[in-house]
Design a protein around this motif. Structure first.
Motif, PDB file in Angstrom:
ATOM      1  N   ILE A   1       0.845  -1.188   0.000  1.00  0.00           N
ATOM      2  CA  ILE A   1       0.000   0.000   0.000  1.00  0.00           C
ATOM      3  C   ILE A   1       0.886   1.247   0.000  1.00  0.00           C
ATOM      4  O   ILE A   1       1.819   1.350   0.789  1.00  0.00           O
ATOM      5  CB  ILE A   1      -0.878   0.045   1.272  1.00  0.00           C
ATOM      6  N   GLU A   2       0.595   2.181  -0.893  1.00  0.00           N
ATOM      7  CA  GLU A   2       1.290   3.467  -0.846  1.00  0.00           C
ATOM      8  C   GLU A   2       0.348   4.481  -0.223  1.00  0.00           C
ATOM      9  O   GLU A   2      -0.809   4.567  -0.597  1.00  0.00           O
ATOM     10  CB  GLU A   2       1.621   3.970  -2.257  1.00  0.00           C
ATOM     11  N   VAL A   3       0.893   5.224   0.728  1.00  0.00           N
ATOM     12  CA  VAL A   3       0.080   6.285   1.310  1.00  0.00           C
ATOM     13  C   VAL A   3       0.410   7.556   0.544  1.00  0.00           C
ATOM     14  O   VAL A   3       1.564   7.965   0.485  1.00  0.00           O
ATOM     15  CB  VAL A   3       0.402   6.453   2.802  1.00  0.00           C
ATOM     16  N   ILE A   4      -0.587   8.139  -0.104  1.00  0.00           N
ATOM     17  CA  ILE A   4      -0.279   9.262  -0.993  1.00  0.00           C
ATOM     18  C   ILE A   4      -0.833  10.583  -0.467  1.00  0.00           C
ATOM     19  O   ILE A   4      -1.759  10.616   0.322  1.00  0.00           O
ATOM     20  CB  ILE A   4      -0.817   9.010  -2.429  1.00  0.00           C
ATOM     21  N   SER A   5      -0.206  11.649  -0.948  1.00  0.00           N
ATOM     22  CA  SER A   5      -0.606  12.988  -0.503  1.00  0.00           C
ATOM     23  C   SER A   5      -1.805  13.455  -1.321  1.00  0.00           C
ATOM     24  O   SER A   5      -2.168  12.873  -2.330  1.00  0.00           O
ATOM     25  CB  SER A   5       0.544  13.963  -0.705  1.00  0.00           C
ATOM     26  N   ASN A   6      -2.351  14.560  -0.843  1.00  0.00           N
ATOM     27  CA  ASN A   6      -3.473  15.173  -1.520  1.00  0.00           C
ATOM     28  C   ASN A   6      -3.150  15.518  -2.970  1.00  0.00           C
ATOM     29  O   ASN A   6      -3.926  15.266  -3.887  1.00  0.00           O
ATOM     30  CB  ASN A   6      -3.844  16.436  -0.737  1.00  0.00           C
ATOM     31  N   SER A   7      -1.935  16.070  -3.166  1.00  0.00           N
ATOM     32  CA  SER A   7      -1.598  16.498  -4.521  1.00  0.00           C
ATOM     33  C   SER A   7      -1.360  15.303  -5.429  1.00  0.00           C
ATOM     34  O   SER A   7      -1.701  15.318  -6.605  1.00  0.00           O
ATOM     35  CB  SER A   7      -0.394  17.423  -4.515  1.00  0.00           C
ATOM     36  N   GLU A   8      -0.805  14.250  -4.862  1.00  0.00           N
ATOM     37  CA  GLU A   8      -0.638  13.037  -5.676  1.00  0.00           C
ATOM     38  C   GLU A   8      -1.995  12.478  -6.078  1.00  0.00           C
ATOM     39  O   GLU A   8      -2.184  11.987  -7.190  1.00  0.00           O
ATOM     40  CB  GLU A   8       0.078  11.957  -4.863  1.00  0.00           C
ATOM     41  N   GLU A   9      -2.921  12.555  -5.134  1.00  0.00           N
ATOM     42  CA  GLU A   9      -4.254  12.044  -5.392  1.00  0.00           C
ATOM     43  C   GLU A   9      -4.876  12.781  -6.581  1.00  0.00           C
ATOM     44  O   GLU A   9      -5.408  12.177  -7.499  1.00  0.00           O
ATOM     45  CB  GLU A   9      -5.115  12.231  -4.136  1.00  0.00           C
ATOM     46  N   LYS A  10      -4.732  14.107  -6.541  1.00  0.00           N
ATOM     47  CA  LYS A  10      -5.284  14.911  -7.634  1.00  0.00           C
ATOM     48  C   LYS A  10      -4.594  14.579  -8.946  1.00  0.00           C
ATOM     49  O   LYS A  10      -5.219  14.371  -9.977  1.00  0.00           O
ATOM     50  CB  LYS A  10      -5.099  16.399  -7.322  1.00  0.00           C
ATOM     51  N   PHE A  11      -3.258  14.556  -8.852  1.00  0.00           N
ATOM     52  CA  PHE A  11      -2.465  14.286 -10.042  1.00  0.00           C
ATOM     53  C   PHE A  11      -2.881  12.966 -10.691  1.00  0.00           C
ATOM     54  O   PHE A  11      -3.100  12.873 -11.892  1.00  0.00           O
ATOM     55  CB  PHE A  11      -0.991  14.239  -9.633  1.00  0.00           C
ATOM     56  N   LEU A  12      -3.033  11.950  -9.832  1.00  0.00           N
ATOM     57  CA  LEU A  12      -3.403  10.634 -10.356  1.00  0.00           C
ATOM     58  C   LEU A  12      -4.815  10.658 -10.944  1.00  0.00           C
ATOM     59  O   LEU A  12      -5.076  10.108 -12.008  1.00  0.00           O
ATOM     60  CB  LEU A  12      -3.342   9.592  -9.238  1.00  0.00           C
ATOM     61  N   THR A  13      -5.698  11.347 -10.236  1.00  0.00           N
ATOM     62  CA  THR A  13      -7.078  11.405 -10.707  1.00  0.00           C
ATOM     63  C   THR A  13      -7.156  12.065 -12.079  1.00  0.00           C
ATOM     64  O   THR A  13      -7.821  11.578 -12.985  1.00  0.00           O
ATOM     65  CB  THR A  13      -7.950  12.173  -9.698  1.00  0.00           C
ATOM     66  N   TYR A  14      -6.408  13.174 -12.237  1.00  0.00           N
ATOM     67  CA  TYR A  14      -6.462  13.879 -13.520  1.00  0.00           C
ATOM     68  C   TYR A  14      -5.938  13.023 -14.664  1.00  0.00           C
ATOM     69  O   TYR A  14      -6.269  13.246 -15.819  1.00  0.00           O
ATOM     70  CB  TYR A  14      -5.647  15.178 -13.459  1.00  0.00           C
ATOM     71  N   LYS A  15      -5.104  12.061 -14.303  1.00  0.00           N
ATOM     72  CA  LYS A  15      -4.541  11.218 -15.359  1.00  0.00           C
ATOM     73  C   LYS A  15      -5.620  10.493 -16.143  1.00  0.00           C
ATOM     74  O   LYS A  15      -5.425  10.073 -17.270  1.00  0.00           O
ATOM     75  CB  LYS A  15      -3.595  10.178 -14.752  1.00  0.00           C
ATOM     76  N   ALA A  16      -6.766  10.303 -15.498  1.00  0.00           N
ATOM     77  CA  ALA A  16      -7.818   9.532 -16.149  1.00  0.00           C
ATOM     78  C   ALA A  16      -8.623  10.375 -17.139  1.00  0.00           C
ATOM     79  O   ALA A  16      -9.438   9.849 -17.879  1.00  0.00           O
ATOM     80  CB  ALA A  16      -8.749   8.938 -15.102  1.00  0.00           C
ATOM     81  N   ILE A  17      -8.361  11.677 -17.143  1.00  0.00           N
ATOM     82  CA  ILE A  17      -9.192  12.537 -18.005  1.00  0.00           C
ATOM     83  C   ILE A  17      -9.101  12.114 -19.464  1.00  0.00           C
ATOM     84  O   ILE A  17     -10.087  12.063 -20.181  1.00  0.00           O
ATOM     85  CB  ILE A  17      -8.787  14.023 -17.863  1.00  0.00           C
ATOM     86  N   ARG A  18      -7.910  11.783 -19.897  1.00  0.00           N
ATOM     87  CA  ARG A  18      -7.740  11.466 -21.314  1.00  0.00           C
ATOM     88  C   ARG A  18      -8.641  10.330 -21.750  1.00  0.00           C
ATOM     89  O   ARG A  18      -9.203  10.346 -22.837  1.00  0.00           O
ATOM     90  CB  ARG A  18      -6.295  11.094 -21.620  1.00  0.00           C
ATOM     91  N   GLU A  19      -8.813   9.333 -20.859  1.00  0.00           N
ATOM     92  CA  GLU A  19      -9.650   8.196 -21.220  1.00  0.00           C
ATOM     93  C   GLU A  19     -11.104   8.609 -21.392  1.00  0.00           C
ATOM     94  O   GLU A  19     -11.884   7.965 -22.057  1.00  0.00           O
ATOM     95  CB  GLU A  19      -9.585   7.136 -20.113  1.00  0.00           C
ATOM     96  N   GLN A  20     -11.451   9.701 -20.722  1.00  0.00           N
ATOM     97  CA  GLN A  20     -12.852  10.095 -20.674  1.00  0.00           C
ATOM     98  C   GLN A  20     -13.216  11.095 -21.753  1.00  0.00           C
ATOM     99  O   GLN A  20     -14.348  11.147 -22.189  1.00  0.00           O
ATOM    100  CB  GLN A  20     -13.154  10.700 -19.296  1.00  0.00           C
ATOM    101  N   LEU A  21     -12.258  11.921 -22.129  1.00  0.00           N
ATOM    102  CA  LEU A  21     -12.568  12.968 -23.102  1.00  0.00           C
ATOM    103  C   LEU A  21     -11.867  12.668 -24.411  1.00  0.00           C
ATOM    104  O   LEU A  21     -10.646  12.576 -24.471  1.00  0.00           O
ATOM    105  CB  LEU A  21     -12.136  14.334 -22.574  1.00  0.00           C
TER     106      LEU A  21
END
Lengths: 518, 700
Positions: A110-130
């Motif tokens: 398990i990796e414990v991630i920061s708030n900014s990492e969370e956002k960064f990772l979440t945004y990565k999925a945008i390409r798949e969606q748009l």
């Protein structure tokens, strides 16, 4: 990017309220299709936020479900996965115990991630969606991510992230601040608008002056809004601005009760719907966009995208790294750092780093962290020239860079701190607190940075590197210069010791007077 | 106007409706078109059905009465009243049952099979039987007499006994004695063949012949067989009587375990003997059944299975396997071409077993998941799953241990599956998993593909030869995703997600039915054609019934094909006059659950593991899934039109809850026979002709 094998990935998100997993198949072209989507409610957050620790029972339950996830991963023979935990685990006092228990009982890392990492990772999925994500990045786009307590604004232009700013207003926060007033006025929506307007005003001044043709909305109640507009079908990923405004006018003075009944708004969302809509309305008015793109993404989508990026080293991965660098440069600019000096040191350091690859044994991520450290190493001067290395450290350690973990930020801050005077010592709290692995990383990266920094001590970019090579315990740096280089030569000599301590190589600076002829 | 249909007159009591079902089974025994052995078998089925009915349903009603619980059922009957009505109905039924039996015994004799009465055995037989009695029977008999020093013995539940009166030599009066007929010995004792006749005698008669030997020196006044049924069996209670148990749990817990609830005695039993039993067992007169023939007819199953006289049984019937399935080596490819429907038992169950076997050996298959509810003894499905695990596949099996009858059996093979390396899970707490679903995950060229098999019946190769069910193979992506989600839910790894195509009880299956019925009502209100056709095993749920009344009173036409219990009362003016209820009882047990909604011509068809009963909709994990493939849809509509045009085995439910034969002069159609004889995948002219002649519901 081509000729890769297809693969199945798993992304696990240990969130505040629930445990989620997504399993996705990625074909040879890197296209993602979802195979499994799991979600189990488990109150990790309520443990942490009320007692400071996650209870034994909750951890047990967590492990039980994770065992099941592991089994599903075995169904698909998955070896490549990312399992991350966010604030509920991050803020728990028994964080290490939790991670360790999970490892012991399920074998999952398990990796414990920061708030900014969370956002960064979440945004990565945008390409798949748009579908037209590429175009959006080029054209000038405002991305707004509305959370409960705060929101995040990002601006893309010419394929780069050029601006990123968090603001302390979110849908729930607005509602809580203003709930007192609500009973005292008949025109609550107007007060809401004014309040939000006043909070956003300052943004107008600092945001880059580029044409924003597109608007992407994440979070907030955008999915609820979309639901209303598509009558529950929720299939469209785009809302017309006129439709949005029409709905806005329609619901502005409707009671919560009516919203629930007529528009099927979930009861628990109805209070924050209006603040959200006002926020979106204000933000879209900062742009020339004719509609709102709504990629319905989640952290686990992002985890999958991230795994794909790592495997395929996709264009997007490079873009995301570019985004990090460009937002870091913006930060350096904000603190009035000497850009020419930075570029020079950057170039020299990276050159030395690449030549020493076999010696330091570090990878591309560390190279990337060093680059960020270099860009930021002098930002402390903005506060004071005295002890500026310490100032740099303090600023970095309290900043967030999207896509960089807290641990990595600590490495960056340390490298920046040791760029001049002091050398790493276990007696320093900042250094001693790092893991051994990271201490070694910091020493190696700082040693390289110091050498390169010495070569531009005067901030005048006098020395150009011709060649770097290793021979018999010596690192030779062949340079030439048109100008007087005494200061650089002297500084270099001073730094040579530390470098030798770290790498076991003595750096030798050779300088030829004049221009490079070949 | 909003009407509620909460009128008790609109409902039929479920127990009484069940008894009508048993009566339809009984009537199969007098259908001269059925071969003799089959007719006898129907009698045995009636008998064993009643046994279960008493030990489960009647026992629970007794519990309610004992607990002082007197809430009325939807039909307005208190538990006490229900018991009274049941007693009345069963008495008539049992009388008819033995009337028919005694008509069939002579038939049996005409076919050279004799079950001898005591007075029919000759001297040779006596000699033979005496030896048999001495050697085999006597050692296992335990005669028990009741007097002041010895209390009334515990008579074993559902055991056959002989009760007798002995003359008391010392005092005035008689002594009661009893002896249990040992269940370990065959009930039918074979005698030597004579004049080409196969001859048998019942074990209790053998004991009776030599009864004096058990009470040497005593004078046996009379002796007759009897049997008691007790309220004792805890495990069975849980399955079929859940609805009653939940009710009783709400009231005081005061169950009388082991209490006798039925006494069957020989028709000729001496009144004094009956009185002794009645008093000792504390049983009401209404609970005593006088039997004009052998008590407990289940020995007929043995008689029939031992005999091989072909003309006395149904013609042998070979299940058909669609050609494209027998020919193909690649079932996955066939499924990819289009959904495959299998209509059991007319079509073989083998493709389902083969599907698992094939998956076990297919190198591209990653994982197999399956729910198992009731499986057969040496189940080929279980074997195939175990094999798959041994071959390194990831196999997950959801085993429902709470399935009736074979609980222990289930544990044995569940352990076996675990040993083979399967991941065995035992379902959700408090919910029985009744859904029948298999998921095979396969890695194919540039994709992961999921193959799903869904069925209205269990994964049981034996019952698949006797029960009519419909199974579906598909690789529809939405079905695949839903199947994965359902398994994740059943394993407890995930909360119920939003499903694409499936509806799951107890989450939203009931609501889906409401929506579908409501939609027909809306269409009817607009003056459009509105039609519901539903086939199931039992229709009990009061809320669904009220919805159907609402639909009927709004002009929706409703055709119900309900094999068993039907609590809906058809033909009530302005309530249910648009509803027809049919029941088919025949060679095969009707078991498929099919739901059809006209939906303005879209014709939505769903299959399900659920009946319209509270226990299915509230306390089971059940699936409802739509039929999307056009060909499959067409076939189900064909199946429906044949079924609805059955004139031979169909009985129509009347408003009073009784059933009558179909009155039709125009043609005769036995749907089960039709399905046996025709290949529905390859409909020929005669079929089309038949369907043309039929005044089908679909053609109006």
């Amino acid at each position: 990017m081509m000729n890769k094998k297809d693969e199945i990935f798993a992304g696990i998100d240990i969130g505040s309220h629930s445990l989620k997993m997504k399993v996705a198949y990625v074909n040879k072209k890197g296209e993602i299709s979802t195979l499994e989507n799991l979600r189990r409610t488990i109150p990790i957050g309520s443990d942490t936020f009320s007692n400071g620790i996650v209870s034994f029972e909750t951890v047990e339950e967590l492990c039980e479900i994770l065992k099941g996830y592991k089994r599903i991963m075995e169904d698909y023979k998955i070896s490549n996965y990312r399992a991350v935990a966010t604030s509920a685990v991050r803020e728990a006092k028994n964080k290490d115990y939790i991670v360790d228990q999970i490892k012991l009982k399920t074998g999952l890392r398990i990796e414990v991630i920061s708030n900014s990492e969370e956002k960064f990772l979440t945004y990565k999925a945008i390409r798949e969606q748009l579908d037209d994500y590429r175009r959006l990045r080029k054209e000038g786009t405002l991305l707004v991510d509305i959370g409960a307590g705060s929101s995040e604004l990002s601006i893309y232009n010419k394929n780069r992230l050029i601006f990123s700013q968090g603001i302390k207003i979110g849908s729930l926060r607005i509602n809580e601040i203003l709930s007192e007033i609500e009973k005292k006025t008949l025109d609550f929506p107007k007060i809401l608008e004014e309040f939000i307007e006043s909070n956003i005003e300052s943004l107008k001044a600092i945001k880059p002056r580029v044409k924003l043709k597109n608007f992407i909305a994440i979070g907030g109640e955008i999915s609820v809004i979309n639901n209303i507009l598509t009558h529950g079908k929720n299939e469209s990923k785009y809302i017309n601005k006129t439709d949005f405004l029409k709905l806005y006018d329609n619901i502005l003075y409707k009671s919560n009760n009516t919203l629930v009944k007529e528009y099927n708004v979930p009861q628990n969302r109805v209070d924050i719907l209006l603040p959200s809509m006002i926020l979106f309305k204000k933000f879209i008015n900062l742009t020339e966009a004719e509609g709102i793109y709504i990629p319905l993404i989640s952290l686990r989508d992002g985890l999958i995208s991230d795994l794909v990026d790592r495997k395929f080293n996709t264009l997007r991965n490079k873009e995301f790294n570019k985004d990090i660098i460009s937002s870091t440069r913006n930060m350096a600019k904000k603190y009035k750092s000497d850009n020419k000096h930075i570029r020079d040191v950057e170039k020299k350091s990276l050159n030395i780093y690449d030549k020493l690859k076999k010696i330091h044994g570090l990878g591309s991520r560390e190279r990337f962290l060093m680059q960020i450290a270099i860009i930021l190493h002098d930002i402390g001067k903005y506060l004071s020239f005295i002890n500026h290395h310490m100032n740099s450290y303090n600023i970095i350690i309290s900043s967030e860079i999207i896509g960089v973990s807290k641990e990595e930020m600590r490495v960056i801050a340390n490298v920046a701190k040791y760029h001049s005077k002091e050398t790493p010592s276990l007696l320093h709290n900042n250094y001693g607190a790092l893991s051994e692995k990271n201490r070694i990383k910091v020493s190696k990266l700082a040693a390289i940075l110091r050498l390169a920094n010495a070569l531009d001590r005067s901030h005048k970019q006098k020395i150009k590197i011709k060649d770097i090579y290793i021979n018999n315990r010596y690192l030779y740096i062949d340079t030439y210069s048109k100008e007087d280089y005494l200061l650089e030569q002297w500084t270099f000599k001073n730094e040579a010791d530390f470098f030798k301590q770290v790498f076991g190589l003595s750096p030798i600076l050779k300088i030829k007077k004049g221009d490079l002829i070949d | 106007m909003i009407r509620d249909f909460n009128n008790s007159e609109y409902f039929i009591n479920r127990e009484l409706s069940w008894l009508e079902f048993n009566d339809r089974v009984l009537n199969e025994s007098i259908d001269i078109d059925n071969p003799l052995f089959e007719r006898l078998k129907f009698l045995a089925i009636v008998s064993s059905n009643l046994d279960e009915f008493f030990s489960v349903r009647v026992a629970s009603l007794k519990d309610q009465v004992n607990a002082g619980y007197d809430k009325k059922d939807p039909a307005g009957l208190t538990p006490k009243r229900q018991l009274k009505e049941i007693s009345k109905r069963v008495h008539t039924m049992v009388n008819e049952e033995y009337l028919y039996l005694n008509r069939l015994f002579p038939e049996l004799r005409k076919n050279n099979i004799k079950i001898l009465k005591i007075n029919e055995v000759d001297k040779e037989d006596i000699l033979y039987l005496e030896k048999y009695f001495q050697r085999e029977v006597y050692p296992v008999l335990t005669p028990m007499a009741v007097d002041s020093s010895r209390p009334f013995p515990l008579i074993l539940n559902k055991s056959l006994n002989i009760g007798l009166l002995l003359k008391d030599e010392e005092e005035e009066g008689n002594i009661f004695a009893t002896v249990q007929i040992p269940s370990i010995l065959p009930r039918l004792v074979k005698l030597e063949n004579k004049d080409d006749n196969e001859r048998f005698i019942l074990l209790e008669d053998v004991v009776n012949i030599f009864i004096d030997k058990l009470f040497l020196g005593k004078n046996v006044l009379c002796s007759y067989p009897y049997r008691i049924t007790r309220n004792a069996d805890l495990t069975i209670h849980e399955e079929e009587a859940e609805d009653l148990l939940i009710e009783i749990e709400k009231s005081i817990k005061k169950r009388k375990w082991g209490e006798a609830i039925r006494l069957e005695v020989d028709n000729n039993m001496d009144d004094r003997l009956v009185e002794v039993l009645r008093k000792a067992l504390e049983i009401h007169r209404g609970e005593i059944y006088y039997i004009d023939g052998p008590i407990d007819l289940t020995f007929i199953f043995k008689l029939v299975s031992k005999n091989t006289k072909k003309k006395l049984t149904y013609n042998k019937f070979m299940a058909h396997t669609p050609k494209y399935l027998t020919k193909t080596k690649d079932i996955f490819k066939e499924i990819t071409k289009g959904d495959i429907l299998l209509h059991h038992p007319y079509e073989s169950f083998k493709p389902v077993v083969d599907f698992i076997k094939k998956s076990a050996h297919d190198e591209n298959v990653l994982a197999i998941k399956q729910t198992l509810y009731r499986v057969s003894g040496d189940s080929p499905i279980v074997n195939a799953l175990a094999k798959a695990a041994e071959l390194g596949k990831q196999v997950t099996v959801l085993v429902e241990l709470k399935a009736r009858f074979d609980e222990e059996n289930n544990i044995i093979w569940a352990k076996r599956l675990e040993k083979a390396g399967c991941h065995v899970i035992y379902g959700l707490l408090g919910l029985k998993t009744h859904s029948k679903i298999t998921l095979v995950v396969r890695k194919e060229e540039d994709r992961i593909k999921r193959y799903v098999h869904l069925s209205t019946g269990n994964y049981n190769d034996i019952t698949a030869k006797l029960y009519t069910d419909i199974g579906l193979f598909t690789c529809n992506e939405y079905f695949g995703a839903d199947a994965s989600a359902v398994f994740n839910m059943l394993s407890g790894y995930s909360e119920p997600p939003e499903l694409y195509r499936f509806y799951v009880a107890p989450l939203n299956l009931r609501e889906r039915f409401y929506e579908l019925i409501e939609n027909e009502i809306e269409n009817a209100k607009k003056g459009h054609k509105a039609l519901i056709i539903a086939k199931m095993n039992s229709l009990v749920d009061p809320d669904i019934i009220k919805m159907l009344y609402k639909a009927s009173s709004n002009g929706v036409r409703i055709e119900l094909i309900v094999r068993g219990i039907c609590c809906l009362r058809p033909g009530i003016k302005n309530v249910s006059d648009n509803i027809t209820v049919r029941s088919i009882v025949g060679r095969f047990l009707e078991h498929s659950r099919i739901y059809y909604f006209y939906n303005d011509g879209r014709e939505d068809i769903y299959l399900s593991s659920a009946d319209w009963m509270q226990r299915n909709l509230n306390r089971r994990v059940e699936l409802l899934f739509p039929i999307e493939d056009k060909k499959v849809k067409k076939r189900i509509i064909d199946i429906f039109s044949i079924t609805l045009n059955d004139t031979v085995k169909t009985r129509i439910q009347k408003t009073d809850g009784k059933y009558k034969r179909f009155e039709s002069e125009r043609f005769s159609l036995n749907s089960q026979e039709f399905f046996m004889n025709s290949n529905m995948n390859n409909l020929n002219d005669s079929y089309i002709k038949t369907s043309y002649e039929m005044k089908g519901i679909f053609n109006e």
